[in-house]
Design a protein around this motif. Structure first.
Motif: not given
Length: 125
Positions: A1-16, A82-86, A121-122
């Motif tokens: 039984v496991s949950l795995v998150e993915s999709g994180g990374g480095l993004v500029q402000p305002g990015g998604s 996640m949009n308009s990231l800060k 997420v950065t």
């Protein structure tokens, strides 16, 4: 039984970014799912949640209008768009299941049962 998150990374402000939470070994559609985050030196906080059916969602004020939670039970996956990231969104993001007994959802960490290991997420220029 496991949950795995993915999709994180480095993004500029305002990015998604779109985070995914995939389950293996069990069926996600029995559970409401919450997304949480923890920044360095801070407590883990709930961000958003979605009910088993997907008909009910909740967002904390700081992400309302910017984040969207959804689920695809056929793919056994929950998403967080996640949009308009800060820069203040920078954290490790976790998904978690509830006990599977509620028609709604919750973002109270102590109410959650299964947790993933998180994805970073950065948001930085």
């Amino acid at each position: 039984v496991s949950l795995v998150e993915s999709g994180g990374g480095l993004v500029q402000p305002g990015g998604s970014l779109r985070l995914s939470c995939a389950a293996s070994g069990f069926t996600l559609d029995y559970y409401a799912i919450g997304w949480f985050r923890q920044a360095p030196g801070k407590e883990r906080e709930g961000v958003s949640c979605i009910s088993r059916s997907g008909g009910s969602t909740y967002y904390v004020d700081s992400v309302k209008g910017r984040f969207t939670i959804s689920r695809d039970n056929a793919k056994n996956t929950v998403y967080l768009q996640m949009n308009s990231l800060k820069p203040g969104d920078t954290a490790v993001y976790y998904c978690a299941t509830d006990k599977g007994t509620s028609r709604g959802c919750t973002i109270t960490p102590r109410a959650m049962v299964y947790w993933g290991k998180g994805t970073q997420v950065t948001v930085s220029s």
